[in-house]
Design an enzyme around this catalytic site. Structure first.
Site, mmCIF file in Angstrom:
data_model
loop_
_atom_site.group_PDB
_atom_site.id
_atom_site.type_symbol
_atom_site.label_atom_id
_atom_site.label_comp_id
_atom_site.label_asym_id
_atom_site.label_seq_id
_atom_site.Cartn_x
_atom_site.Cartn_y
_atom_site.Cartn_z
ATOM 1 N N CYS A 200 0.817 -1.229 0.000
ATOM 2 C CA CYS A 200 0.000 0.000 0.000
ATOM 3 C C CYS A 200 0.849 1.277 0.000
ATOM 4 O O CYS A 200 0.508 2.265 -0.662
ATOM 5 C CB CYS A 200 -0.962 -0.010 1.182
ATOM 6 S SG CYS A 200 -0.265 -0.670 2.703
ATOM 7 N N HIS B 157 -2.555 6.367 4.497
ATOM 8 C CA HIS B 157 -1.129 6.543 4.767
ATOM 9 C C HIS B 157 -0.688 7.939 4.299
ATOM 10 O O HIS B 157 -1.097 8.398 3.222
ATOM 11 C CB HIS B 157 -0.303 5.502 3.999
ATOM 12 C CG HIS B 157 -0.491 4.088 4.475
ATOM 13 N ND1 HIS B 157 -1.157 3.763 5.635
ATOM 14 C CD2 HIS B 157 -0.074 2.904 3.941
ATOM 15 C CE1 HIS B 157 -1.146 2.445 5.786
ATOM 16 N NE2 HIS B 157 -0.500 1.897 4.773
HETATM 17 P P1 NAP Z 1 -6.448 -9.479 7.925
HETATM 18 O O1 NAP Z 1 -7.363 -8.370 8.280
HETATM 19 O O2 NAP Z 1 -5.622 -10.107 8.976
HETATM 20 O O3 NAP Z 1 -7.306 -10.600 7.168
HETATM 21 C C1 NAP Z 1 -6.778 -11.800 6.703
HETATM 22 C C2 NAP Z 1 -7.922 -12.759 6.482
HETATM 23 O O4 NAP Z 1 -7.414 -13.937 5.850
HETATM 24 C C3 NAP Z 1 -8.584 -13.201 7.772
HETATM 25 O O5 NAP Z 1 -9.889 -12.657 7.798
HETATM 26 C C4 NAP Z 1 -8.607 -14.728 7.686
HETATM 27 O O6 NAP Z 1 -9.942 -15.166 7.790
HETATM 28 C C5 NAP Z 1 -8.205 -15.023 6.260
HETATM 29 N N1 NAP Z 1 -7.455 -16.270 6.085
HETATM 30 C C6 NAP Z 1 -6.442 -16.762 6.816
HETATM 31 N N2 NAP Z 1 -6.028 -17.934 6.274
HETATM 32 C C7 NAP Z 1 -6.814 -18.175 5.178
HETATM 33 C C8 NAP Z 1 -6.914 -19.215 4.202
HETATM 34 N N3 NAP Z 1 -6.113 -20.281 4.234
HETATM 35 N N4 NAP Z 1 -7.843 -19.095 3.229
HETATM 36 C C9 NAP Z 1 -8.667 -18.036 3.182
HETATM 37 N N5 NAP Z 1 -8.641 -17.041 4.088
HETATM 38 C C10 NAP Z 1 -7.720 -17.104 5.061
HETATM 39 O O7 NAP Z 1 -5.405 -9.013 6.795
HETATM 40 P P2 NAP Z 1 -5.561 -7.864 5.670
HETATM 41 O O8 NAP Z 1 -5.090 -6.577 6.204
HETATM 42 O O9 NAP Z 1 -6.908 -7.971 5.074
HETATM 43 O O10 NAP Z 1 -4.451 -8.322 4.620
HETATM 44 C C11 NAP Z 1 -4.683 -9.334 3.649
HETATM 45 C C12 NAP Z 1 -3.511 -9.345 2.677
HETATM 46 O O11 NAP Z 1 -3.432 -8.076 2.016
HETATM 47 C C13 NAP Z 1 -2.151 -9.546 3.369
HETATM 48 O O12 NAP Z 1 -1.328 -10.323 2.539
HETATM 49 C C14 NAP Z 1 -1.631 -8.116 3.500
HETATM 50 O O13 NAP Z 1 -0.228 -8.050 3.555
HETATM 51 C C15 NAP Z 1 -2.157 -7.486 2.215
HETATM 52 N N6 NAP Z 1 -2.334 -6.021 2.229
HETATM 53 C C16 NAP Z 1 -2.999 -5.413 3.250
HETATM 54 C C17 NAP Z 1 -3.178 -4.030 3.204
HETATM 55 C C18 NAP Z 1 -3.891 -3.284 4.292
HETATM 56 O O14 NAP Z 1 -3.932 -2.031 4.210
HETATM 57 N N7 NAP Z 1 -4.468 -3.929 5.301
HETATM 58 C C19 NAP Z 1 -2.701 -3.305 2.121
HETATM 59 C C20 NAP Z 1 -2.043 -3.961 1.078
HETATM 60 C C21 NAP Z 1 -1.888 -5.326 1.150
HETATM 61 P P3 NAP Z 1 -10.541 -16.144 8.902
HETATM 62 O O15 NAP Z 1 -9.672 -15.990 10.118
HETATM 63 O O16 NAP Z 1 -11.942 -15.669 9.062
HETATM 64 O O17 NAP Z 1 -10.488 -17.492 8.310
#
Ligand code: NAP
Length: 350
Positions: free
Chosen positions: A149, A243
């Site tokens: 991001c 950000h």
């Molecule tokens: P998050 O809020 O921690 O959410 C991750 C989700 O993944 C959880 O809800 C979990 O769901 C699910 N999960 C875990 N293992 C899984 C599996 N095997 N299959 C399917 N779902 C699964 O994280 P996030 O911030 O959304 O980030 C997600 C990705 O985007 C990461 O790789 C992060 O680095 C990237 N990212 C995030 C941002 C940001 O601003 N947050 C920006 C750019 C990129 P359950 O626990 O309900 O199963």
């Protein structure tokens, strides 16, 4: 676009997953047909499993959908991945092998030599690598990644400057929101009343991804990153979304504030030419007020799809400096993936 494409959201309950759902619920080209979570949550109704924390209501069409485990035989053509890194490692290549086109937010494949890290206005020519990706891996599907991001908003703001003048040196300090760490994210006792001057792996990612975004790709040499030196400081601050990045830059020929402002203001790319549904009219919005941009006021500019730049001024050390604000889960994540998918569908690359 005549035919709707079926789409899945992988990791649908998380911070980025919820953004995808909000952006895709009424999408004119994409029909949401599958939502996945980890094995521990699969089988539940979406509304029963998710801790919904967006201000807009959960789309009714999604509330009753059943969560599935992530597996290669998903009933969807395009997969929007909001998986954590380890789950992306386990599932994204398997999905591409099974014929799905995966648009990923995870860092897992961003720096792979045959994966385009796509920023739709900036490096569309990098998608030429998909032919090699499919041939060498024996896939009928594909993986296209989004950048980190912070790297996305930095790159959007400096891409016209690198194109029009050439960047010689770059210094960036960030103030990154807590939603960037996902949910539940940074413990409140660590972040309340505080600034945390470390985000694991972030500074390295911002350097390598920015240089990949702004570099070239050719059949003969593969990816050749832009080679200017970068110094990056990443900090976590108590802002919910958005950000902020303060940027100092040395440009070839030392162009003045007026010329640089014009370069930023007039920047557009292929998404604007094609009039894609998620494309911002202006990917970079320049503000003149002395105290803008601010995350609270500017993160939702162009529905969260633009980077807002302000305080463009002379810098006694590197020549020029300015401030950038961008929404981390919209243009910094889910919105950027949806725009990438629209571009590849419109250009018949997937
Ligand atoms: P998050 O809020 O921690 O959410 C991750 C989700 O993944 C959880 O809800 C979990 O769901 C699910 N999960 C875990 N293992 C899984 C599996 N095997 N299959 C399917 N779902 C699964 O994280 P996030 O911030 O959304 O980030 C997600 C990705 O985007 C990461 O790789 C992060 O680095 C990237 N990212 C995030 C941002 C940001 O601003 N947050 C920006 C750019 C990129 P359950 O626990 O309900 O199963």
């Amino acid at each position: 676009m005549t035919q709707q494409r079926t789409v899945a959201v992988l990791g649908a309950t998380g911070t980025v997953g919820q953004r995808f759902i909000s952006l895709l619920a009424d999408h004119p080209w994409f029909k949401l047909t599958a939502l996945t979570t980890s094995e521990r949550t699969a089988g539940k109704r979406y509304a029963d499993a998710v801790h919904w924390h967006l201000p807009e209501p959960m789309p009714e069409s999604v509330a009753n959908m059943k969560l599935e485990p992530t597996r290669p035989d998903l009933g969807a053509d395009l997969c929007f991945s909001a998986l954590p890194t380890n789950a992306a490692e386990e599932h994204e290549a398997a999905l591409a092998k099974a014929g799905h086109h995966v648009f990923s937010n995870a860092s897992t494949h961003r720096m792979d030599a045959d994966v385009p890290n796509l920023l739709a206005e900036v490096n569309f020519e990098h998608v030429k690598v998909l032919v090699r990706q499919r041939e060498s891996r024996g896939w009928t599907g594909s993986i296209v990644t989004n950048g980190n991001c912070t790297a996305i908003h930095l790159t959007l703001a400096i891409a016209p400057l690198h194109r029009d003048f050439g960047i010689e040196q770059l210094l960036v300090s960030t103030m990154q929101s807590i939603s960037g760490a996902g949910y539940p994210g940074v413990p409140s006792l660590d972040v309340l009343d505080n600034v945390v001057p470390y985000i694991g792996g972030e500074e390295e990612k911002v350097v390598e991804e920015t240089q990949k975004f702004l570099g070239a790709w050719s059949h003969a040499t593969g990816f050749e990153p832009a080679r200017f030196p970068m110094s990056v400081h990443c900090n976590r601050v108590l802002v919910r979304d958005g950000h902020t990045e303060t940027v100092s830059v040395r440009l070839k020929g030392s162009p003045g504030v007026r010329v640089v402002t014009e370069s930023l203001r007039t920047f557009t790319g292929r998404p604007q030419e094609l009039g894609l549904p998620s494309a911002p009219t202006h990917p970079i919005v320049v503000r003149e007020e002395l105290d803008r941009p601010q995350p609270l006021l500017d993160r939702n500019t162009e529905r969260g799809m633009a980077s807002t730049v302000g305080r463009i001024r002379d810098d006694p050390v590197l020549g020029l400096k300015f401030v950038v604000v961008g929404h981390n889960t919209i243009r910094g994540a889910a919105g950027a993936s949806v725009l990438n998918a629209e571009l590849l569908v419109a250009e018949r690359c997937v």
